[in-house]
Design a protein around this motif. Structure first.
Motif, PDB file in Angstrom:
ATOM      1  N   GLY A 139       0.811  -1.215   0.000  1.00 32.87           N
ATOM      2  CA  GLY A 139       0.000   0.000   0.000  1.00 32.87           C
ATOM      3  C   GLY A 139       0.841   1.260   0.000  1.00 32.87           C
ATOM      4  O   GLY A 139       0.539   2.227  -0.707  1.00 32.87           O
ATOM      5  N   ILE A 140       1.913   1.247   0.772  1.00 30.62           N
ATOM      6  CA  ILE A 140       2.798   2.419   0.840  1.00 30.62           C
ATOM      7  C   ILE A 140       3.544   2.597  -0.472  1.00 30.62           C
ATOM      8  O   ILE A 140       3.675   3.723  -0.976  1.00 30.62           O
ATOM      9  CB  ILE A 140       3.755   2.291   2.046  1.00 30.62           C
ATOM     10  CG1 ILE A 140       2.947   2.380   3.345  1.00 30.62           C
ATOM     11  CG2 ILE A 140       4.851   3.351   1.991  1.00 30.62           C
ATOM     12  CD1 ILE A 140       3.706   1.996   4.595  1.00 30.62           C
ATOM     13  N   VAL A 141       4.021   1.508  -1.043  1.00 30.78           N
ATOM     14  CA  VAL A 141       4.724   1.587  -2.332  1.00 30.78           C
ATOM     15  C   VAL A 141       3.791   2.134  -3.407  1.00 30.78           C
ATOM     16  O   VAL A 141       4.157   3.031  -4.165  1.00 30.78           O
ATOM     17  CB  VAL A 141       5.290   0.200  -2.733  1.00 30.78           C
ATOM     18  CG1 VAL A 141       5.737   0.177  -4.187  1.00 30.78           C
ATOM     19  CG2 VAL A 141       6.443  -0.181  -1.820  1.00 30.78           C
ATOM     20  N   ILE A 142       2.569   1.616  -3.456  1.00 30.36           N
ATOM     21  CA  ILE A 142       1.599   2.084  -4.448  1.00 30.36           C
ATOM     22  C   ILE A 142       1.249   3.549  -4.199  1.00 30.36           C
ATOM     23  O   ILE A 142       1.214   4.357  -5.125  1.00 30.36           O
ATOM     24  CB  ILE A 142       0.323   1.203  -4.432  1.00 30.36           C
ATOM     25  CG1 ILE A 142       0.647  -0.226  -4.868  1.00 30.36           C
ATOM     26  CG2 ILE A 142      -0.790   1.808  -5.281  1.00 30.36           C
ATOM     27  CD1 ILE A 142       1.132  -0.391  -6.280  1.00 30.36           C
ATOM     28  N   GLY A 143       1.001   3.897  -2.948  1.00 27.97           N
ATOM     29  CA  GLY A 143       0.636   5.273  -2.619  1.00 27.97           C
ATOM     30  C   GLY A 143       1.741   6.273  -2.905  1.00 27.97           C
ATOM     31  O   GLY A 143       1.475   7.393  -3.317  1.00 27.97           O
ATOM     32  N   GLY A 144       2.981   5.868  -2.692  1.00 29.16           N
ATOM     33  CA  GLY A 144       4.103   6.783  -2.876  1.00 29.16           C
ATOM     34  C   GLY A 144       4.717   6.756  -4.258  1.00 29.16           C
ATOM     35  O   GLY A 144       5.631   7.522  -4.547  1.00 29.16           O
ATOM     36  N   ALA A 145       4.221   5.908  -5.122  1.00 28.97           N
ATOM     37  CA  ALA A 145       4.834   5.746  -6.443  1.00 28.97           C
ATOM     38  C   ALA A 145       4.777   7.007  -7.294  1.00 28.97           C
ATOM     39  O   ALA A 145       5.646   7.229  -8.128  1.00 28.97           O
ATOM     40  CB  ALA A 145       4.187   4.592  -7.191  1.00 28.97           C
ATOM     41  N   ASP A 146       3.764   7.830  -7.066  1.00 29.60           N
ATOM     42  CA  ASP A 146       3.666   9.067  -7.852  1.00 29.60           C
ATOM     43  C   ASP A 146       4.390  10.226  -7.167  1.00 29.60           C
ATOM     44  O   ASP A 146       4.322  11.357  -7.627  1.00 29.60           O
ATOM     45  CB  ASP A 146       2.201   9.435  -8.110  1.00 29.60           C
ATOM     46  CG  ASP A 146       1.432   9.733  -6.833  1.00 29.60           C
ATOM     47  OD1 ASP A 146       1.988   9.600  -5.730  1.00 29.60           O
ATOM     48  OD2 ASP A 146       0.244  10.101  -6.950  1.00 29.60           O
ATOM     49  N   GLY A 147       5.078   9.925  -6.065  1.00 26.77           N
ATOM     50  CA  GLY A 147       5.830  10.956  -5.356  1.00 26.77           C
ATOM     51  C   GLY A 147       4.993  11.745  -4.375  1.00 26.77           C
ATOM     52  O   GLY A 147       5.475  12.698  -3.769  1.00 26.77           O
ATOM     53  N   HIS A 148       3.739  11.342  -4.192  1.00 27.39           N
ATOM     54  CA  HIS A 148       2.853  12.086  -3.297  1.00 27.39           C
ATOM     55  C   HIS A 148       1.949  11.095  -2.567  1.00 27.39           C
ATOM     56  O   HIS A 148       0.953  10.635  -3.117  1.00 27.39           O
ATOM     57  CB  HIS A 148       2.012  13.083  -4.103  1.00 27.39           C
ATOM     58  CG  HIS A 148       1.173  13.968  -3.265  1.00 27.39           C
ATOM     59  ND1 HIS A 148       1.690  14.910  -2.419  1.00 27.39           N
ATOM     60  CD2 HIS A 148      -0.175  14.029  -3.111  1.00 27.39           C
ATOM     61  CE1 HIS A 148       0.692  15.526  -1.797  1.00 27.39           C
ATOM     62  NE2 HIS A 148      -0.439  14.998  -2.188  1.00 27.39           N
ATOM     63  N   PHE A 149       2.315  10.752  -1.347  1.00 32.08           N
ATOM     64  CA  PHE A 149       1.533   9.849  -0.508  1.00 32.08           C
ATOM     65  C   PHE A 149       0.622  10.740   0.327  1.00 32.08           C
ATOM     66  O   PHE A 149       0.950  11.155   1.419  1.00 32.08           O
ATOM     67  CB  PHE A 149       2.491   9.024   0.351  1.00 32.08           C
ATOM     68  CG  PHE A 149       1.869   7.871   1.084  1.00 32.08           C
ATOM     69  CD1 PHE A 149       0.853   7.106   0.532  1.00 32.08           C
ATOM     70  CD2 PHE A 149       2.339   7.522   2.332  1.00 32.08           C
ATOM     71  CE1 PHE A 149       0.309   6.025   1.208  1.00 32.08           C
ATOM     72  CE2 PHE A 149       1.806   6.446   3.022  1.00 32.08           C
ATOM     73  CZ  PHE A 149       0.796   5.698   2.459  1.00 32.08           C
TER      74      PHE A 149
END
Length: 151
Positions: free
Chosen positions: A117-127
């Motif tokens: 979830g964190i990897v997916i959420g942060g993949a665009d550079g904005h969690f």
């Protein structure tokens, strides 16, 4: 260090931790919980942007840990969750959290679902706060302390 750099570093650390445990992450419960988590993060704000849908689908297809499963099977589950979230967000969110909670039996898998979830959420550079909130709810469903993941 800028926020973007910290977020990028955190996502890279989470991915490395996932890759270390790759061989332990082969169960159906992990697969299903991970896809529910991916869909929740993609729809965290209550809607599913087509660009975000494509971005998350790409990440699912190219994630080393998720390569334990056929990509088409993962994408089918992910898309199914997204369709349910679009149809009735609150009901599907509750169902997705129940699906995620099934991974609690195996602590390695439970932590891996959160890291996905964190990897997916942060993949665009904005969690963002909504994504963090959804991952925090998943922590509760898995009986994991959110602070363990800097949430």
């Amino acid at each position: 260090m800028a926020l973007w750099d910290r977020l990028k570093e955190s996502a890279q650390t989470m991915q490395a931790q996932l890759e270390e445990r790759r061989n332990e992450l082969r169960s159906g419960a992990f697969r299903d919980a991970s896809m529910a988590m991916c869909a929740l993060v993609a729809a965290a704000d209550g809607q599913v942007d087509p660009a975000e849908r494509r971005r998350v689908a790409y990440l699912i297809e190219h994630n080393e840990v998720l390569a334990n499963f056929p990509a088409d099977e993962l994408l089918e589950r992910f898309e199914g969750w997204l369709d349910r979230l679009v149809a009735d967000f609150d009901l599907a969110r509750a169902e997705a959290l129940r699906e995620i909670s099934k991974a609690r039996r195996k602590p390695v898998e439970a932590r891996a679902v959160i890291r996905i979830g964190i990897v997916i959420g942060g993949a665009d550079g904005h969690f963002d706060l909504m994504e963090r909130s959804v991952v925090g709810e998943a922590c509760q469903a898995l009986d994991l302390p959110p602070h363990e993941f800097d949430l």
